[in-house]
Design an enzyme around this catalytic site. Structure first.
Site, PDB file in Angstrom:
ATOM      1  N   GLN A  77      41.165-117.759  16.563  1.00  0.00           N
ATOM      2  CA  GLN A  77      40.647-117.078  17.950  1.00  0.00           C
ATOM      3  C   GLN A  77      41.871-116.591  18.676  1.00  0.00           C
ATOM      4  OE1 GLN A  77      37.847-115.752  19.082  1.00  0.00           O
ATOM      5  NE2 GLN A  77      36.833-116.678  17.259  1.00  0.00           N
ATOM      6  N   SER A  78      42.750-115.877  17.779  1.00  0.00           N
ATOM      7  CA  SER A  78      43.978-115.543  18.351  1.00  0.00           C
ATOM      8  C   SER A  78      43.759-114.052  18.842  1.00  0.00           C
ATOM      9  CB  SER A  78      44.970-115.141  17.244  1.00  0.00           C
ATOM     10  OG  SER A  78      46.044-114.191  17.548  1.00  0.00           O
ATOM     11  N   ASN A  79      44.340-114.000  20.197  1.00  0.00           N
ATOM     12  CA  ASN A  79      44.236-112.649  21.012  1.00  0.00           C
ATOM     13  C   ASN A  79      45.285-111.824  20.250  1.00  0.00           C
ATOM     14  OD1 ASN A  79      42.281-113.345  23.062  1.00  0.00           O
ATOM     15  ND2 ASN A  79      44.070-114.874  23.734  1.00  0.00           N
TER      16      ASN A  79
END
Length: 338
Positions: A77-79
């Site tokens: 879930q990396s921004n």
């Protein structure tokens, strides 16, 4: 200090707004005035965020060097990876993203919604990897770049959080300069700046930028890595390098790096009860959404410090909202009842 000598490719709307958090301030007793600088609203490129500000200083090198593929890495879930995918789509470049299993969170939809979903929609080549959390250089990322080269492409390396890139701290030196301009319009200076820290370059850039007017140690980093010594060392190293780049005129020392380690647990990417309370309180008082990985933890830290009287009465505190709200979708089970 000389930031202007570095080329910048505009990816953001311009100066991000500073919003008074009047209801939250009053709810917490009214002795401290809270404000938010909305980096979560900084761009039209897939919701933007703090990495978009950093990428403005990395992208000129990619364009001038004829690179055709942006290669980056982060958790599922990396921004960061979502923002790299957005910039690649915006510029007509290819994008390869390594998404490692940084968070010990089991949910059937975790790798199908939120940030990673947006990256796929934008056309990125998304590669899931089982490796666990670390903020350093990763073998899986280097392998992805080798794969691009073998296919005849020219990969442009963008490390996690942009932090290990030599220019990764410049964007948030610019943040500090922007705040100073806004303070002149507001008629006051902020006494403290609160920011989430994991890979380090956001806080490092702020430390350098605010060192220019004697406020380096007023930047309070809230650790969300749950590996604070590694994060602290990386902040210091990046800040020292960035200070040299922009000709700050003084050395950055350990005293300049303030990192609060009370709010990062139980581990990276997993919220504690204080995190969840802070997310709900901020949402219900200000309609300002924060996420369980980063901003929920820094918001928890700021709220707790106000409640504990750690900011002197009359202080004006600026909360740097770095973005990350798309990740909320991946934690929908936690918030199934609000």
């Amino acid at each position: 200090m000389n930031l202007q000598r570095f080329p910048r490719y505009p990816l953001t709307f311009g100066p991000t707004p500073i919003q008074p958090l009047k209801r939250l301030s009053a709810h917490l007793g009214g002795k401290v005035e809270l404000f938010a600088k909305r980096e979560d609203c900084n761009s039209g490129l897939a919701f933007g965020g703090n990495k978009t500000r950093k990428l403005e200083y990395l992208i000129p090198e990619a364009l001038e060097g004829g690179y055709d593929t942006l290669v980056s890495i982060g958790g599922i879930q990396s921004n960061q990876t979502r923002q790299v995918a957005a910039v690649a789509a915006h510029l007509g470049l290819k994008c390869v993203l390594v998404q490692e299993n940084w968070v010990n969170y089991s949910d059937a939809v975790y790798d199908r919604v939120g940030n990673i979903e947006m990256s796929r929609i934008m056309g990125a080549d998304v590669r899931l990897d089982s490796a666990g959390f670390d903020i350093g250089i990763r073998p899986s990322w280097e392998q992805a770049m080798d794969d691009v080269r073998k296919r005849g492409g020219k990969p442009f390396p963008i490390p996690a959080g942009c932090s290990e890139h030599p220019l990764g701290g410049l964007g948030f030196v610019g943040f500090a300069e922007e705040v100073r301009q806004q303070e002149a319009e507001l008629g006051f200076k902020f006494d403290y700046i609160v920011v989430c820290s994991v890979t380090g370059s956001t806080q490092a850039g702020m430390v350098v930028g605010f060192a220019a007017d004697g406020r380096a140690d007023k930047v309070i980093g809230i650790d969300a890595s749950a590996k604070p010594e590694q994060t602290r060392a990386q902040i210091l190293r990046i800040a020292q390098h960035t200070a040299e780049l922009v000709d700050l005129g003084r050395n950055i020392t350990e005293r300049d790096v303030v990192l609060d380690t009370r709010y990062g647990g139980p581990e990276y990417g997993l919220p504690n009860e204080g995190t969840l309370e802070a997310i709900r309180l901020c949402a219900r008082q200000e309609a300002m959404l924060t996420d369980p990985v980063y901003e929920g933890k820094s918001m928890h830290g700021m709220i707790d410090m106000v409640r504990n009287g750690e900011f002197p009465a009359g202080s004006r505190v600026l909360y740097a909202h770095l973005g990350g709200v798309p990740a909320l979708n991946a934690y929908s089970f936690i918030f199934r009842n609000g």
